[in-house]
Design a protein around this motif. Structure first.
Motif, PDB file in Angstrom:
ATOM      1  N   SER A 267       0.860  -1.187   0.000  1.00 25.65           N
ATOM      2  CA  SER A 267       0.000   0.000   0.000  1.00 25.65           C
ATOM      3  C   SER A 267       0.888   1.227   0.000  1.00 25.65           C
ATOM      4  O   SER A 267       2.055   1.149   0.383  1.00 25.65           O
ATOM      5  CB  SER A 267      -0.913   0.026   1.235  1.00 25.65           C
ATOM      6  N   ASP A 268       0.323   2.319  -0.419  1.00 20.32           N
ATOM      7  CA  ASP A 268       1.067   3.573  -0.364  1.00 20.32           C
ATOM      8  C   ASP A 268       0.137   4.684   0.112  1.00 20.32           C
ATOM      9  O   ASP A 268       0.129   5.053   1.271  1.00 20.32           O
ATOM     10  CB  ASP A 268       1.679   3.888  -1.729  1.00 20.32           C
ATOM     11  N   CYS A 269      -0.731   5.178  -0.789  1.00 17.55           N
ATOM     12  CA  CYS A 269      -1.529   6.357  -0.440  1.00 17.55           C
ATOM     13  C   CYS A 269      -2.583   6.051   0.619  1.00 17.55           C
ATOM     14  O   CYS A 269      -2.947   6.910   1.398  1.00 17.55           O
ATOM     15  CB  CYS A 269      -2.211   6.909  -1.690  1.00 17.55           C
ATOM     16  N   ARG A 270      -3.105   4.844   0.635  1.00 18.72           N
ATOM     17  CA  ARG A 270      -4.176   4.413   1.541  1.00 18.72           C
ATOM     18  C   ARG A 270      -5.417   5.284   1.388  1.00 18.72           C
ATOM     19  O   ARG A 270      -6.188   5.465   2.312  1.00 18.72           O
ATOM     20  CB  ARG A 270      -3.703   4.395   3.002  1.00 18.72           C
ATOM     21  N   GLY A 272      -7.072   5.239  -1.959  1.00 18.62           N
ATOM     22  CA  GLY A 272      -7.722   4.849  -3.202  1.00 18.62           C
ATOM     23  C   GLY A 272      -7.205   5.563  -4.423  1.00 18.62           C
ATOM     24  O   GLY A 272      -7.900   5.616  -5.444  1.00 18.62           O
ATOM     25  N   GLU A 273      -6.009   6.103  -4.364  1.00 20.15           N
ATOM     26  CA  GLU A 273      -5.515   6.890  -5.499  1.00 20.15           C
ATOM     27  C   GLU A 273      -4.368   6.230  -6.257  1.00 20.15           C
ATOM     28  O   GLU A 273      -4.269   6.371  -7.467  1.00 20.15           O
ATOM     29  CB  GLU A 273      -5.076   8.270  -4.999  1.00 20.15           C
ATOM     30  N   CYS A 274      -3.466   5.522  -5.567  1.00 15.78           N
ATOM     31  CA  CYS A 274      -2.239   5.057  -6.226  1.00 15.78           C
ATOM     32  C   CYS A 274      -2.388   3.703  -6.898  1.00 15.78           C
ATOM     33  O   CYS A 274      -1.631   3.368  -7.805  1.00 15.78           O
ATOM     34  CB  CYS A 274      -1.089   5.009  -5.226  1.00 15.78           C
ATOM     35  N   GLY A 275      -3.325   2.874  -6.460  1.00 20.30           N
ATOM     36  CA  GLY A 275      -3.538   1.564  -7.064  1.00 20.30           C
ATOM     37  C   GLY A 275      -2.643   0.466  -6.517  1.00 20.30           C
ATOM     38  O   GLY A 275      -2.761  -0.687  -6.923  1.00 20.30           O
ATOM     39  N   LEU A 276      -1.745   0.781  -5.599  1.00 20.34           N
ATOM     40  CA  LEU A 276      -0.784  -0.223  -5.137  1.00 20.34           C
ATOM     41  C   LEU A 276      -1.456  -1.363  -4.378  1.00 20.34           C
ATOM     42  O   LEU A 276      -0.988  -2.496  -4.399  1.00 20.34           O
ATOM     43  CB  LEU A 276       0.275   0.449  -4.247  1.00 20.34           C
ATOM     44  N   CYS A 277      -2.540  -1.100  -3.710  1.00 16.98           N
ATOM     45  CA  CYS A 277      -3.189  -2.143  -2.901  1.00 16.98           C
ATOM     46  C   CYS A 277      -4.244  -2.913  -3.684  1.00 16.98           C
ATOM     47  O   CYS A 277      -4.910  -3.779  -3.115  1.00 16.98           O
ATOM     48  CB  CYS A 277      -3.842  -1.510  -1.672  1.00 16.98           C
ATOM     49  N   CYS A 309      -7.577  -0.543   0.461  1.00 17.92           N
ATOM     50  CA  CYS A 309      -7.469   0.550   1.426  1.00 17.92           C
ATOM     51  C   CYS A 309      -8.773   1.301   1.635  1.00 17.92           C
ATOM     52  O   CYS A 309      -8.902   2.035   2.615  1.00 17.92           O
ATOM     53  CB  CYS A 309      -6.380   1.530   1.005  1.00 17.92           C
TER      54      CYS A 309
HETATM   55  S1  FES Z   1      -2.936   2.201  -1.129  1.00 16.14           S
HETATM   56 FE1  FES Z   1      -3.166   3.530  -2.824  1.00 16.14          FE
HETATM   57  S2  FES Z   1      -5.004   2.817  -3.762  1.00 16.14           S
HETATM   58 FE2  FES Z   1      -4.876   1.678  -1.924  1.00 16.14          FE
END
Ligand code: FES
Length: 329
Positions: A267-270, A272-277, A309
């Motif tokens: 996860s990164d942004c937590r 809902g913006e970066c897509g990592l999760c 997230c």
């Molecule tokens: S942590 Fe970035 S979209 Fe979920």
């Protein structure tokens, strides 16, 4: 290497409105806090020894341009069914210890822009106020619209006015109706970049008004406030590919629940913006309540992926392609 979290202590609290409390936070050892940029947020872990709540709050300031920070302020709006904010309001006082992360700069102000339009909706003022302070300090051309239901329900109105003067327009929707965002955009100088934070419908309306006006989408930069938590959220179970189930309470996210259960996730942004999760869904059962701004409309309709997230099961169970014992996704 720096630890992500450090010990902090609440130095003061005060009511800004009926539902918004400001907490002034310092390092527990009395030292200076790490530098935070305008628009940064921090993760707060609180609620007993295990820190069962994890929430993100924008750093309101002071954000001094030259010095390391002696304290930060965060402002927390109490949501009726969001247990994290209710817990902070009820239990966190002067002297309460918290675990807090270093600042995360996911919503950054650009430099050397011809003009910056700031738009804040409700508690979305919290990242926008330090942006205003930064722009005014740098003598950057800017203007701001701050919308809320009524002045009594809006935090930092006087502080925004004191910093920005005539550049700040206050809009009370109980009295004046919803703000006319197209008219706001119509009055902007050529090349204006907008930074907006507030409820998702307001952000969507501003992005749509900009699209219709032919603005390049990258000229509207936004942060959705509180994408993960809505009043009326229920709890549900996540079933992993390895068969275990993890319970997700009404006031928490799938990501937080998985982390608490010892599942390593990315996860990164937590927010809902970066897509990592984003994770594959094996069976959505009663569907998915998508709350991210990363997946496309087609991907949402397919119901084969979700952002851990912030998105939730629409029913009581969802099956995800996750192993309990793996590292990463
Ligand atoms: S942590 Fe970035 S979209 Fe979920």
């Amino acid at each position: 290497m720096f630890e992500k979290y450090f010990d902090a202590v609440v130095l003061a609290r005060r009511h800004l409105t009926d539902r918004i409390v400001e907490f002034t936070i310092g390092a527990a050892d009395g030292g200076a806090l790490p530098m935070a940029e305008a628009g940064s947020h921090v993760e707060l872990r609180f609620g007993g020894e295990t820190g069962r709540f994890l929430r993100h709050y924008s750093v309101v300031g002071p954000l001094l341009p030259t010095a390391r920070e002696p304290f930060w302020r965060i402002a927390v709006q109490r949501e009726d069914r969001a247990r994290g904010s209710a817990h902070l309001h009820a239990n966190v006082r002067r002297g309460t210890r918290l675990r807090i992360s270093r600042p995360i700069g996911a919503f950054r102000l650009g430099r050397n822009l011809p003009h910056v339009l700031l738009v804040a909706g409700g508690i979305g003022i919290t990242p926008i106020l330090p942006m205003l302070r930064s722009l005014v300090t740098r003598r950057q051309s800017c203007s701001m619209v701050y919308a809320g239901t009524s002045r009594q329900a809006m935090a930092y109105v006087e502080e925004a006015r004191a910093i920005g003067g005539e550049r700040v327009r206050i809009h009370e929707s109980d009295r004046d109706g919803l703000p006319d965002l197209d008219a706001v955009l119509a009055g902007q100088p050529v090349g204006t970049v907008a930074y907006v934070c507030g409820p998702a419908p307001m952000i969507d309306a501003l992005r749509e008004a900009a699209r219709v006006r032919g603005w390049d989408p990258c000229r509207v930069r936004y942060e959705v406030f509180n994408a993960a938590h809505h009043p009326g959220d229920g709890d549900f179970d996540v079933r992993l590919r390895t068969g275990e189930t993890v319970h997700v309470g009404a006031g928490t996210t799938i990501l937080d629940a998985l982390e608490a259960a010892g599942v390593d996730t990315l996860s990164d942004c937590r927010r809902g913006e970066c897509g990592l999760c984003v994770t594959d869904v094996l069976d959505p059962h009663d569907g998915i309540d998508h709350r991210d701004s990363y997946l496309t409309a087609g991907e949402r309709t397919a119901s084969t992926q979700l952002a851990l997230c912030c998105s939730r099961a629409a029913g009581r169970l969802i099956d995800l392609d996750i192993h309990l014992d793996r590292n990463g996704k």
